[in-house]
Design a protein around this motif. Structure first.
Motif, PDB file in Angstrom:
ATOM      1  N   ASN A   1       0.820  -1.208   0.000  1.00 39.88           N
ATOM      2  CA  ASN A   1       0.000   0.000   0.000  1.00 39.88           C
ATOM      3  C   ASN A   1       0.851   1.255   0.000  1.00 39.88           C
ATOM      4  OD1 ASN A   1      -2.503  -1.337   0.052  1.00 39.88           O
ATOM      5  ND2 ASN A   1      -2.235  -1.766   2.231  1.00 39.88           N
ATOM      6  N   HIS A   2       1.723   1.380   0.988  1.00 39.63           N
ATOM      7  CA  HIS A   2       2.511   2.606   1.080  1.00 39.63           C
ATOM      8  C   HIS A   2       3.926   2.291   1.529  1.00 39.63           C
ATOM      9  CE1 HIS A   2       3.542   6.770   1.504  1.00 39.63           C
ATOM     10  NE2 HIS A   2       3.918   6.572   2.744  1.00 39.63           N
ATOM     11  N   ILE A   3       4.895   2.879   0.819  1.00 39.09           N
ATOM     12  CA  ILE A   3       6.306   2.680   1.115  1.00 39.09           C
ATOM     13  C   ILE A   3       6.883   4.014   1.561  1.00 39.09           C
ATOM     14  CG2 ILE A   3       8.563   1.991   0.195  1.00 39.09           C
ATOM     15  CD1 ILE A   3       6.948   0.422  -1.967  1.00 39.09           C
ATOM     16  N   ALA A   4       7.526   4.025   2.718  1.00 39.11           N
ATOM     17  CA  ALA A   4       8.167   5.221   3.252  1.00 39.11           C
ATOM     18  C   ALA A   4       9.671   5.066   3.134  1.00 39.11           C
ATOM     19  CB  ALA A   4       7.781   5.437   4.712  1.00 39.11           C
TER      20      ALA A   4
ATOM     21  N   THR B   1       6.548   7.792  -0.263  1.00 37.91           N
ATOM     22  CA  THR B   1       6.866   9.103   0.303  1.00 37.91           C
ATOM     23  C   THR B   1       8.302   9.077   0.822  1.00 37.91           C
ATOM     24  OG1 THR B   1       4.567   9.434   0.997  1.00 37.91           O
ATOM     25  CG2 THR B   1       6.236  10.855   1.995  1.00 37.91           C
ATOM     26  N   VAL B   2       9.037  10.144   0.521  1.00 39.04           N
ATOM     27  CA  VAL B   2      10.397  10.312   1.037  1.00 39.04           C
ATOM     28  C   VAL B   2      10.352  11.352   2.139  1.00 39.04           C
ATOM     29  CG1 VAL B   2      12.766  11.007   0.510  1.00 39.04           C
ATOM     30  CG2 VAL B   2      11.419   9.740  -1.192  1.00 39.04           C
TER      31      VAL B   2
ATOM     32  N   THR C   1      10.784  14.575  14.643  1.00 42.94           N
ATOM     33  CA  THR C   1      11.121  15.505  15.726  1.00 42.94           C
ATOM     34  C   THR C   1      10.191  16.703  15.789  1.00 42.94           C
ATOM     35  OG1 THR C   1      12.726  16.630  14.286  1.00 42.94           O
ATOM     36  CG2 THR C   1      13.561  14.862  15.699  1.00 42.94           C
ATOM     37  N   ASP C   2       9.399  16.927  14.755  1.00 40.82           N
ATOM     38  CA  ASP C   2       8.446  18.045  14.804  1.00 40.82           C
ATOM     39  C   ASP C   2       7.144  17.666  15.498  1.00 40.82           C
ATOM     40  OD1 ASP C   2       7.250  16.383  12.969  1.00 40.82           O
ATOM     41  OD2 ASP C   2       7.312  17.804  11.295  1.00 40.82           O
ATOM     42  N   GLY C   3       7.093  16.449  16.077  1.00 40.01           N
ATOM     43  CA  GLY C   3       5.918  16.012  16.814  1.00 40.01           C
ATOM     44  C   GLY C   3       4.895  15.269  15.989  1.00 40.01           C
ATOM     45  N   THR C   4       5.123  15.124  14.688  1.00 39.71           N
ATOM     46  CA  THR C   4       4.175  14.430  13.826  1.00 39.71           C
ATOM     47  C   THR C   4       4.555  12.961  13.694  1.00 39.71           C
ATOM     48  OG1 THR C   4       5.431  14.939  11.812  1.00 39.71           O
ATOM     49  CG2 THR C   4       3.762  16.544  12.527  1.00 39.71           C
ATOM     50  N   SER C   5       3.633  12.184  13.158  1.00 38.68           N
ATOM     51  CA  SER C   5       3.899  10.777  12.871  1.00 38.68           C
ATOM     52  C   SER C   5       3.197  10.380  11.581  1.00 38.68           C
ATOM     53  CB  SER C   5       3.445   9.879  14.032  1.00 38.68           C
ATOM     54  OG  SER C   5       2.032   9.913  14.170  1.00 38.68           O
ATOM     55  N   GLU C   6       3.718   9.348  10.945  1.00 39.04           N
ATOM     56  CA  GLU C   6       3.147   8.809   9.707  1.00 39.04           C
ATOM     57  C   GLU C   6       3.188   7.295   9.795  1.00 39.04           C
ATOM     58  OE1 GLU C   6       1.863  10.660   7.363  1.00 39.04           O
ATOM     59  OE2 GLU C   6       2.677  12.666   7.839  1.00 39.04           O
ATOM     60  N   THR C   7       2.306   6.641   9.048  1.00 36.49           N
ATOM     61  CA  THR C   7       2.227   5.188   9.046  1.00 36.49           C
ATOM     62  C   THR C   7       2.570   4.649   7.666  1.00 36.49           C
ATOM     63  OG1 THR C   7       0.516   5.236  10.748  1.00 36.49           O
ATOM     64  CG2 THR C   7       0.756   3.202   9.521  1.00 36.49           C
ATOM     65  N   ALA C   8       3.330   3.550   7.631  1.00 37.83           N
ATOM     66  CA  ALA C   8       3.735   2.962   6.360  1.00 37.83           C
ATOM     67  C   ALA C   8       3.660   1.440   6.441  1.00 37.83           C
ATOM     68  CB  ALA C   8       5.149   3.394   6.002  1.00 37.83           C
TER      69      ALA C   8
ATOM     70  N   VAL D   1       9.102   0.280   5.281  1.00 36.03           N
ATOM     71  CA  VAL D   1      10.004   1.396   5.580  1.00 36.03           C
ATOM     72  C   VAL D   1      11.382   1.059   5.026  1.00 36.03           C
ATOM     73  CG1 VAL D   1      11.127   2.751   7.386  1.00 36.03           C
ATOM     74  CG2 VAL D   1       8.740   2.041   7.652  1.00 36.03           C
ATOM     75  N   VAL D   2      11.965   1.992   4.285  1.00 36.39           N
ATOM     76  CA  VAL D   2      13.308   1.831   3.734  1.00 36.39           C
ATOM     77  C   VAL D   2      14.213   2.881   4.363  1.00 36.39           C
ATOM     78  CG1 VAL D   2      14.733   1.807   1.661  1.00 36.39           C
ATOM     79  CG2 VAL D   2      12.353   1.003   1.551  1.00 36.39           C
ATOM     80  N   ALA D   3      15.225   2.424   5.080  1.00 37.24           N
ATOM     81  CA  ALA D   3      16.207   3.334   5.673  1.00 37.24           C
ATOM     82  C   ALA D   3      17.229   3.704   4.609  1.00 37.24           C
ATOM     83  CB  ALA D   3      16.890   2.679   6.862  1.00 37.24           C
ATOM     84  N   ALA D   4      17.205   4.980   4.197  1.00 39.45           N
ATOM     85  CA  ALA D   4      18.186   5.505   3.245  1.00 39.45           C
ATOM     86  C   ALA D   4      18.797   6.770   3.831  1.00 39.45           C
ATOM     87  CB  ALA D   4      17.516   5.781   1.901  1.00 39.45           C
ATOM     88  N   ASP D   5      18.952   6.762   5.150  1.00 39.71           N
ATOM     89  CA  ASP D   5      19.351   7.974   5.874  1.00 39.71           C
ATOM     90  C   ASP D   5      20.834   8.024   6.215  1.00 39.71           C
ATOM     91  OD1 ASP D   5      18.673   5.821   7.533  1.00 39.71           O
ATOM     92  OD2 ASP D   5      18.026   7.077   9.195  1.00 39.71           O
ATOM     93  N   GLY D   6      21.661   7.409   5.379  1.00 43.46           N
ATOM     94  CA  GLY D   6      23.101   7.622   5.456  1.00 43.46           C
ATOM     95  C   GLY D   6      23.832   6.854   6.536  1.00 43.46           C
ATOM     96  N   GLY D   7      25.135   7.147   6.624  1.00 46.61           N
ATOM     97  CA  GLY D   7      26.009   6.413   7.535  1.00 46.61           C
ATOM     98  C   GLY D   7      25.638   6.532   8.995  1.00 46.61           C
TER      99      GLY D   7
END
Length: 417
Positions: free
Chosen positions: A3-6, A29-30, A146-153, A156-162
């Motif tokens: 359905n949804h890939i984050a 969504t990225v 960190t802005d207090g929001t949340s999303e559901t997926a 989940v693909v971690a592409a957030d670097g080293g």
């Protein structure tokens, strides 16, 4: 069908995956921590090899693939091994491939990111700094920012670097460590006049300079004298400052050594002082190499500590997975980090769009990714250790080997094929 890939992180690998999923009609969504596309520009070239080129060709829409090709630098890809006095040890010829997807390319990181962001305005959410995740009873994943929001997926693909926060929570035993090697990099401006100041080999293609011991120098031209027609369409415009300028030609150089060879306060040095430090370290080298450093703009000179991940054993596949530096961060000494991330993106995109059970698809992706990804980590670390090696005997042996393969074409073809 998922359905949804984050995707957490909007770097090269994450954006390439997003382009491929979007091209296949998937909901993606990225989430990118930068507030704008220009917040975290990286000013040096990146080498795209056939693995990276095939990934871009397959994941990008046709018009963006053409834009990528139109914004790459020109120049030869024959790789030279040189002494510090510019004596040729050997030259590894790489003929141009008939298919651009099987060829080598030089591209500005800034421009490549512009290409990868094109058409994703409704996909990439800027200003979203990932904090943590929680698994929900139905198997989905809730992402907290960190802005207090949340999303559901669903995936989940971690592409957030080293320094991946997803990896730290998901695979806390997966370490990334300092290699003890430090690199200083800069740009020598390449114009009609400055070309005459350097030996032709230094502007004809990439080179590795091998002095007697203790440090090494890599250099490669990034020649933008013949940009294609899509360069204007993609918005290739001069960025502010010499480092971030992505319209001018230059030779990228990088001098690496064990951290102990540099002054203890090197992390506090300005570009001008870094340049002076490197100049002193190579003061006995060929004048053209010294000139390449001396005439580089100090604003283009940066300090780059070298880190690497530690390969880990396989883990059970779930609906959380990783790509690029988030799982197999490597040294830059073989120039394959970005290409490995792009290869991940292509492989994972195929897995997630082939139909069938997504967890099995991720398991297949991770099994293949671990094999080539951690092999690249090991090869890159070995190259870094050779690049900054302190053994004079080992250097002499390597140089003798390179001279031998240069004299025996059949041996060169066997070793470097």
């Amino acid at each position: 069908m998922t359905n949804h890939i984050a995707i957490i992180g909007g770097g090269i690998g994450g954006l390439c995956l997003a382009q491929g999923l979007r091209k296949a009609g998937r909901d993606v969504t990225v989430y990118e921590r930068d507030r704008t596309p220009a917040d975290r520009l990286q000013g040096y070239r990146v080498h795209i090899d056939p693995n990276g080129a095939r990934a871009l060709r397959d994941c990008l829409p046709d018009h963006l693939w053409r834009s990528f090709l139109d914004t790459t630098g020109q120049g030869g890809q024959d790789f030279g091994f040189l002494t510090e006095q510019l004596d040729l040890l050997t030259l590894i010829e790489t003929p141009q491939a008939a298919d651009p997807a099987g060829d080598h390319h030089s591209v500005s990181r800034i421009t490549l990111r512009q290409v990868l962001l094109s058409g994703l305005d409704d996909v990439v959410r800027f200003g979203k700094t990932y904090e943590r995740y929680e698994r929900l009873p139905d198997g989905r994943v809730e992402l907290f920012f960190t802005d207090g929001t949340s999303e559901t997926a669903d995936i989940v693909v971690a592409a957030d670097g080293g320094n991946s926060r997803v990896r730290r929570q998901y695979l806390p035993h997966a370490e990334r460590v300092d290699t003890g090697i430090t690199t200083v990099a800069g740009k020598f401006p390449l114009t009609g006049e400055t070309r005459k100041l350097l030996a032709p080999r230094l502007v004809d293609g990439p080179n590795s300079v091998i002095p007697p011991k203790g440090l090494g120098l890599f250099c490669a031209p990034h020649d933008l004298s013949d940009l294609g027609p899509a360069a204007g369409e993609i918005g290739v415009t001069e960025q502010e400052g010499a480092l971030m300028d992505n319209t001018s030609s230059y030779v990228l150089w990088a001098v690496g050594a064990a951290a102990g060879r540099f002054p203890s306060n090197i992390s506090e040095m300005s570009g001008e002082r870094l340049k002076g430090t490197v100049a002193r370290m190579i003061r006995s080298w060929h004048p053209d190499l010294r000139r390449m450093i001396d005439l580089s703009h100090p604003d283009t000179v940066s300090l780059l500590p070298i880190r690497t991940s530690i390969p880990i054993d396989p883990w059970p596949a779930t609906n959380i997975t990783l790509l690029g530096d988030a799982i197999h961060s490597m040294t830059p000494m073989r120039g394959i980090g970005a290409n490995t991330a792009l290869r991940d993106a292509r492989l994972l995109c195929r897995a997630l769009t082939a139909g069938g059970d997504p967890i099995q698809a991720i398991a297949g992706y991770e099994a293949e990714m671990r094999e080539y990804g951690f092999a690249a980590v090991r090869d890159s670390l070995r190259a870094a250790q050779q690049f900054a090696g302190e053994s004079r005997v080992a250097r002499m042996g390597f140089k003798s080997f390179l001279r031998l393969v240069h004299r025996v074409p059949s041996l060169k073809a066997k070793v470097f094929s």
